[in-house]
Enzyme design. Structure first.
Site, PDB file in Angstrom:
ATOM      1  N   SER A  65       0.820  -1.218   0.000  1.00  0.00           N
ATOM      2  CA  SER A  65       0.000   0.000   0.000  1.00  0.00           C
ATOM      3  C   SER A  65       0.854   1.269   0.000  1.00  0.00           C
ATOM      4  CB  SER A  65      -0.888  -0.018   1.244  1.00  0.00           C
ATOM      5  OG  SER A  65      -1.465   1.242   1.464  1.00  0.00           O
ATOM      6  N   TYR A 109      -2.105   5.293  -4.204  1.00  0.00           N
ATOM      7  CA  TYR A 109      -3.196   6.237  -3.972  1.00  0.00           C
ATOM      8  C   TYR A 109      -2.739   7.517  -4.636  1.00  0.00           C
ATOM      9  CZ  TYR A 109      -5.918   3.662  -0.463  1.00  0.00           C
ATOM     10  OH  TYR A 109      -6.732   2.765   0.185  1.00  0.00           O
ATOM     11  N   THR A 138      -5.448   2.399  -7.205  1.00  0.00           N
ATOM     12  CA  THR A 138      -6.764   2.232  -6.577  1.00  0.00           C
ATOM     13  C   THR A 138      -7.651   3.404  -6.979  1.00  0.00           C
ATOM     14  OG1 THR A 138      -5.817   1.016  -4.732  1.00  0.00           O
ATOM     15  CG2 THR A 138      -7.963   2.013  -4.353  1.00  0.00           C
ATOM     16  N   LYS A 183      -7.548  -1.036  -9.533  1.00  0.00           N
ATOM     17  CA  LYS A 183      -8.221  -1.735  -8.429  1.00  0.00           C
ATOM     18  C   LYS A 183      -9.473  -0.969  -8.026  1.00  0.00           C
ATOM     19  CE  LYS A 183      -7.497  -3.297  -3.670  1.00  0.00           C
ATOM     20  NZ  LYS A 183      -8.045  -2.299  -2.748  1.00  0.00           N
ATOM     21  N   HIS A 236     -13.234  -2.698  -2.115  1.00  0.00           N
ATOM     22  CA  HIS A 236     -12.378  -2.250  -1.002  1.00  0.00           C
ATOM     23  C   HIS A 236     -12.801  -2.915   0.310  1.00  0.00           C
ATOM     24  CE1 HIS A 236      -9.382   1.195  -0.704  1.00  0.00           C
ATOM     25  NE2 HIS A 236      -9.386   0.759   0.528  1.00  0.00           N
TER      26      HIS A 236
HETATM   27  C1  LIG Z   1      -7.346  -2.522   7.291  1.00  0.00           C
HETATM   28  C2  LIG Z   1      -7.446  -2.389   5.809  1.00  0.00           C
HETATM   29  C3  LIG Z   1      -6.654  -1.459   5.145  1.00  0.00           C
HETATM   30  C4  LIG Z   1      -6.711  -1.351   3.753  1.00  0.00           C
HETATM   31  N1  LIG Z   1      -5.855  -0.490   3.100  1.00  0.00           N
HETATM   32  C5  LIG Z   1      -5.880  -0.409   1.760  1.00  0.00           C
HETATM   33  C6  LIG Z   1      -4.947   0.420   1.065  1.00  0.00           C
HETATM   34  O1  LIG Z   1      -4.099   1.050   1.673  1.00  0.00           O
HETATM   35  N2  LIG Z   1      -5.037   0.470  -0.293  1.00  0.00           N
HETATM   36  C7  LIG Z   1      -5.974  -0.234  -0.998  1.00  0.00           C
HETATM   37  O2  LIG Z   1      -6.019  -0.146  -2.230  1.00  0.00           O
HETATM   38  N3  LIG Z   1      -6.849  -1.047  -0.361  1.00  0.00           N
HETATM   39  C8  LIG Z   1      -6.812  -1.154   0.989  1.00  0.00           C
HETATM   40  N4  LIG Z   1      -7.667  -2.009   1.627  1.00  0.00           N
HETATM   41  C9  LIG Z   1      -8.595  -2.830   0.821  1.00  0.00           C
HETATM   42  C10 LIG Z   1      -7.946  -4.168   0.447  1.00  0.00           C
HETATM   43  O3  LIG Z   1      -6.948  -4.008  -0.522  1.00  0.00           O
HETATM   44  C11 LIG Z   1      -8.983  -5.134  -0.138  1.00  0.00           C
HETATM   45  O4  LIG Z   1      -9.658  -4.524  -1.197  1.00  0.00           O
HETATM   46  C12 LIG Z   1      -9.994  -5.604   0.909  1.00  0.00           C
HETATM   47  O5  LIG Z   1      -9.373  -5.824   2.153  1.00  0.00           O
HETATM   48  C13 LIG Z   1     -10.637  -6.871   0.431  1.00  0.00           C
HETATM   49  O6  LIG Z   1     -11.643  -7.240   1.284  1.00  0.00           O
HETATM   50  P1  LIG Z   1     -11.464  -8.352   2.430  1.00  0.00           P
HETATM   51  O7  LIG Z   1     -10.748  -7.698   3.556  1.00  0.00           O
HETATM   52  O8  LIG Z   1     -12.869  -8.685   2.742  1.00  0.00           O
HETATM   53  O9  LIG Z   1     -10.673  -9.499   1.839  1.00  0.00           O
HETATM   54  C14 LIG Z   1      -7.614  -2.155   3.019  1.00  0.00           C
HETATM   55  C15 LIG Z   1      -8.394  -3.090   3.696  1.00  0.00           C
HETATM   56  C16 LIG Z   1      -8.311  -3.220   5.067  1.00  0.00           C
HETATM   57  C17 LIG Z   1      -9.140  -4.267   5.743  1.00  0.00           C
END
Ligand SMILES: Cc1cc2nc3c(=O)[nH]c(=O)nc-3n(C[C@H](O)[C@H](O)[C@H](O)COP(=O)(O)O)c2cc1C
Length: 377
Positions: free
Chosen positions: A121, A145, A171, A250, A274
């Site tokens: 990330s 981002y 993203t 994404k 997300h």
């Molecule tokens: C705590 C947390 C932080 C996240 N941070 C980012 C991020 O920095 N960038 C991003 O593109 N997606 C982020 N996501 C989304 C994840 O990449 C992903 O799309 C998502 O966790 C998928 O769903 P799931 O947790 O049900 O598997 C984050 C998700 C969580 C749970």
């Protein structure tokens, strides 16, 4: 080690590592403070999207085939010109220092050991250079981002190229932060606590633009830059011209956006909402998959995330046409529970369940998994 050995090992263990997602979540809740746990677990708004992600999986049932030789399984996939042994990726999850002091390098080391692509990330606790150093042989993708100050975006992409990253994952569903009621309830913001420091504080363009070197300025500037509602396809086209790395988008949920991605020369698509953390009331990620797969028609890889919590979920996503899946919250809970070893354990458990499920459904490869019949109840 066979999959049954893995299960038996756990049965004999004094303190078995949680296998089911619900047990994993429960154990992480006991381990973490209320703020960090709420931040990870919750979804935006009333969490309809969070629930949709799971009901989307539960609506589908597999119609298995039998009497096929499933003694030899080939679960390998090809992405970014490389072959990987499993159809799994690590979804980009920010601010891992919040779950464990070893943070992103621990996840990247697990990824390296298991040969699973790792998406780092933008809002990481450790920088991309630190991660590259910790796990030099991992396949790393950099999740971008977009920054309001666009030169920061280009600078980060250039650093990712230099640090040996294989692709950029842009993203597109986070032009501003979602409406996260749980964080307000807990009065918790990891951004404000400085957990997103890694990539920003090592960026020459970002630091140059800071008014002073105080902590408050850094936090305010990250928050300001993350807000970029003006982003359009023109930015995507410009980014495409500025890097030689493949670009994955994404957050695609609409088939028309998948079509536009193809027209803009995008190299891969991640179907995702997300994890229900951005716009609430959105279609379950799995429900968005079939129409996108149809539009893409094999021209670029289609990866799915959001709600993939078990090997069965992986199989269903492949049967609906995904080329691979990305795992989010499960590995984060593993990290919170046991650092790198916990991340490895979680990913291995999902993979081993996937292999059992693949064989029991009568398929021996990813290509065969993608031909399995699913029925929507
Ligand atoms: C705590 C947390 C932080 C996240 N941070 C980012 C991020 O920095 N960038 C991003 O593109 N997606 C982020 N996501 C989304 C994840 O990449 C992903 O799309 C998502 O966790 C998928 O769903 P799931 O947790 O049900 O598997 C984050 C998700 C969580 C749970």
């Amino acid at each position: 080690m066979t999959n049954s050995d893995l299960l038996l090992q756990n049965i004999k263990a004094e303190k078995p590592f949680p296998i089911a997602f619900s047990d994993l979540e429960k154990a992480a809740k006991e381990k973490l403070e209320v703020g960090p746990f709420g931040y990870i677990q919750s979804g935006a708004g009333n969490e309809q999207t969070l629930r949709n992600n799971r009901t989307a999986f539960e609506k589908y049932s597999i119609t298995p085939r039998f009497l096929r030789d499933v003694s030899q399984l080939d679960t390998s996939i090809s992405l970014f010109g490389k072959t990987f042994p499993t159809p799994l990726l690590f979804a980009p999850v920010g601010m891992n220092g919040m779950e464990h002091p070893d943070g992103e390098p621990a996840v990247a080391k697990a990824a390296e050991k298991l040969s699973i692509p790792y998406i780092q990330s933008t809002v990481s606790t450790y920088s991309m250079e630190d991660v590259a150093k910790a796990a030099p042989n991992s396949t790393r993708l950099f999740q971008l981002y977009w920054s309001k100050n666009e030169d920061i975006s280009y600078s980060m992409v250039e650093r990712a190229e230099k640090a040996g990253f294989s692709a950029i994952v842009l993203t597109i569903d986070t032009v501003m932060l979602g409406w996260r009621t749980e964080d307000v309830r807990n009065q918790f913001s990891p951004l404000k606590l400085g957990f997103a420091k890694g990539n920003y504080m090592q960026d020459p363009v970002f630091t140059e633009a800071l008014p002073d070197d105080s902590f408050d300025s850094y936090v305010a500037s990250v928050i300001d830059n993350i807000y970029h509602p003006h982003m359009t396809w023109e930015h995507v086209a410009e980014l495409k011209m500025r890097t030689t790395l493949p670009i994955y988008l994404k957050g695609i949920l609409h088939p028309d956006d998948a079509q536009l991605a193809l027209e803009n020369g995008i190299d891969g698509i991640i179907v995702s909402n997300h994890g229900g953390r951005q716009l609430d009331g959105v279609i379950g990620s799995l429900d968005a998959l079939p129409s996108i797969v149809e539009v893409v028609a094999g021209r670029v890889p289609v990866i799915l995330d959001s709600g993939v919590y078990s090997g069965i979920d992986v199989l269903k996503a492949l049967a609906l046409g995904a080329d691979a899946v990305a795992i989010g919250r499960p590995f984060v809970y593993g990290l919170a529970l046991a650092g790198q070893a916990g991340v490895e354990q979680v990913m291995q458990n999902i993979y081993e369940e996937f292999k059992v499920s693949l064989a029991l459904a009568g398929a021996s490869s990813i290509a065969e998994a993608r031909k399995l019949q699913l029925v929507k109840a």
